[in-house]
Design a protein around this motif. Structure first.
Motif, PDB file in Angstrom:
ATOM      1  N   ILE A 228     -48.637   8.150  -7.126  1.00 12.08           N
ATOM      2  CA  ILE A 228     -47.764   8.622  -8.407  1.00 12.08           C
ATOM      3  C   ILE A 228     -47.489   6.922  -8.000  1.00 12.08           C
ATOM      4  O   ILE A 228     -45.904   6.078  -7.715  1.00 12.08           O
TER       5      ILE A 228
ATOM      6  N   ALA B  33     -44.622   8.842 -15.097  1.00 14.03           N
ATOM      7  CA  ALA B  33     -45.131   8.830 -13.565  1.00 14.03           C
ATOM      8  C   ALA B  33     -46.282   9.243 -13.759  1.00 14.03           C
ATOM      9  O   ALA B  33     -46.727  10.739 -13.910  1.00 14.03           O
TER      10      ALA B  33
ATOM     11  N   LEU C 233     -38.447   8.588 -12.361  1.00 15.63           N
ATOM     12  CA  LEU C 233     -39.978   8.781 -11.226  1.00 15.63           C
ATOM     13  C   LEU C 233     -40.041   8.793  -9.250  1.00 15.63           C
ATOM     14  O   LEU C 233     -39.959   9.402  -9.488  1.00 15.63           O
TER      15      LEU C 233
ATOM     16  N   GLY D 259     -45.366   4.192 -10.914  1.00 15.54           N
ATOM     17  CA  GLY D 259     -44.495   4.160 -12.379  1.00 15.54           C
ATOM     18  C   GLY D 259     -44.829   3.691 -13.480  1.00 15.54           C
ATOM     19  O   GLY D 259     -44.761   2.351 -13.071  1.00 15.54           O
TER      20      GLY D 259
ATOM     21  N   LEU E  25     -45.042   6.783  -3.816  1.00 14.86           N
ATOM     22  CA  LEU E  25     -44.969   5.903  -4.778  1.00 14.86           C
ATOM     23  C   LEU E  25     -45.142   4.336  -5.153  1.00 14.86           C
ATOM     24  O   LEU E  25     -44.338   3.874  -4.772  1.00 14.86           O
TER      25      LEU E  25
END
Length: 483
Positions: free
Chosen positions: A216, A441, A242, A218, A254
């Motif tokens: 992911i 996201a 997020l 952000g 992330l």
């Protein structure tokens, strides 16, 4: 004056055509023909004539390339007029690189080796990318081809500069054709162009191997360049959201933008948000230390790690002559110089070995290569492009990300506060991209290799290109003495 204008039109035309290949017009394939009128004009000119022609091309081309400086500096100073001077002066200074190229290209014509123009072009690009303190790999001839992944795979074998040489060679072939040179003179450079094209297609057909993982990226939707009151609360809300979305998506990592962490010591950094102490690994960018002070890429997977930025932006992250040039204070430049890191830091975050690159560093091929040599399975660019949104700069930074993935032979994820946030596979395909200026996201399912697919001799070509800039004038001088 009229005669000079007549002699200067090919350089001016080529500059305008080349600019059209770049953002915002993005007529990328035009790069294969844009330089031909200028190259032809260099064939019969004098040394000073070549210098003037190159300077004209460079000044016009750089005015277009460096336009982002005007709104950037105007934003700092709150004065449109104060943004004009550095933009024009920067264009005037960097035009000298193109003047030097033109002098060398003229010598290539005189040596009856026009094919060498392609090597010299690439060599000057390498030189202006890595000249100490002023290195700035922006506006490279290969950049407009970022949209055409199948034909730029030779960056894997010789970096973006090999692709630039190919673009220049195609322009040489067109120049020879327009000059009505005998077919025999076109045969070899045309064959080399075809072989480079074929090599790219062969590489493109080899599919990346590895394990699929969800990453992911952000995008905060918050301006971290020219900040507004209360931005910290917006950052906090965005990042915490997020984390929630990444957890729901089952992400392995992330990636957050630069500018979300600060530190008055070592680690852990001071964050603008709360974060889970177990579970989801993440990386983000921010400052570390006081004296010295670094820009760093932090990583957390139950323990904190950092890697310091090694390439700093002149007049942005450090200011030469800050204390002895009085008028610099009028530009409201950022206070306090940063210190560059002494090595390229690659680290394990969760079960992925990540090569972090901070904003401006995404322009440098050698950093991506070093991360791959360090074993990186994923490149992560953490960026703030908010100072010059709406100019040509963010899109060129986006384009550079495509080349970094191809060069290193690994996928890449890019997280920026307002954009461009995107995911790129190891062949330079943009798999997904967030809408600009919005909270987002970005989910990417990337093929993470067991180890980077790096060509071991990838950095040979840039040295060959640089060497050509020395060999051409030496050979020209030697031949002149023999006459």
């Amino acid at each position: 004056m009229k005669a000079r204008l007549l002699k200067g039109w090919p350089a001016a035309l080529s500059a305008l055509l080349m600019l059209a290949a770049f953002p915002p017009l993005n007529l990328g394939l035009l790069a294969f023909a844009a330089l031909a009128p200028w190259f032809i004009s260099l064939r019969g000119t004098s040394g000073w004539g070549a210098f003037r022609s190159g300077y004209l091309f460079g000044f016009l081309f750089q005015l277009g390339q460096l336009w982002f400086m005007q709104p950037l500096i105007s934003g700092w100073t709150k004065s449109f007029a104060m943004g004009i001077g550095p933009w024009v002066l920067g264009s005037a200074g960097t035009a000298l690189f193109f003047a030097l190229f033109a002098v060398l290209a003229r010598q290539c014509w005189r040596l009856q080796a026009p094919w060498a123009i392609a090597l010299v072009w690439a060599g000057i690009e390498v030189f202006r990318s890595y000249i100490p303190f002023l290195g700035f790999p922006f506006g490279l001839a290969a950049t407009p081809l970022w949209q055409y992944a199948p034909i730029i795979q030779t960056a894997h074998y010789g970096t973006i500069y090999l692709v630039s040489a190919w673009v220049a060679l195609a322009n040489v072939v067109l120049a020879l054709f327009l000059a009505k040179e005998p077919a025999a003179k076109l045969r070899t450079p045309l064959l080399v162009c075809f072989l480079i094209f074929s090599l790219s297609l062969v590489r493109y057909t080899v599919q990346p191997q590895g394990t699929k993982k969800v990453i992911i990226a952000g995008q905060l939707g918050v301006n971290l360049g020219f900040v507004e009151p209360g931005y910290q609360l917006k950052v906090q809300a965005a990042v915490e959201s997020l984390f929630e979305r990444a957890k729901i998506q089952g992400a392995s990592l992330l990636v957050l933008p630069e500018g979300t962490a600060q530190s008055d010591g070592e680690i852990p950094p001071n964050l603008l948000f709360d974060y889970p102490r177990t579970g989801l690994p993440f990386v983000l960018g921010g400052q570390r230390g006081v004296k010295p002070r670094y820009q760093s890429a932090y990583a957390y997977d139950g323990r904190w790690q950092f890697a310091d930025k090694t390439k700093l932006v002149i007049f942005g992250e450090y200011v030469p002559g800050r204390d002895w040039i009085p008028f610099l204070k009028s530009f409201n430049l950022p206070g306090g110089d940063l210190t560059p890191g002494d090595k390229v830091g690659t680290y394990d975050v969760g079960d992925i070995r990540v090569g972090p690159m901070l904003c401006f560093e995404g322009l440098f091929a050698d950093l991506a290569i070093q991360h791959a040599r360090n074993g990186a399975q994923l490149l992560a660019i953490l960026s703030i492009d908010d100072w010059f949104m709406g100019t040509n700069a963010p899109e060129q930074l986006k384009a550079a990300s495509v080349f970094r993935a191809i060069e290193a032979g690994v996928p890449l994820i890019r997280a920026a506060s307002l954009g461009y946030t995107l995911a790129v596979d190891a062949r330079g395909h943009i798999l997904s991209e967030a809408p600009l200026r919005e909270f987002f996201a970005l989910r990417a399912e990337l093929t993470i290799p067991d180890k980077p697919d790096l060509f071991p001799w990838i950095d040979v070509f840039p040295w060959v290109a640089i060497g050509s800039c020395v060999v051409v004038p030496v050979v020209a001088q030697w031949k002149q003495r023999r006459v």
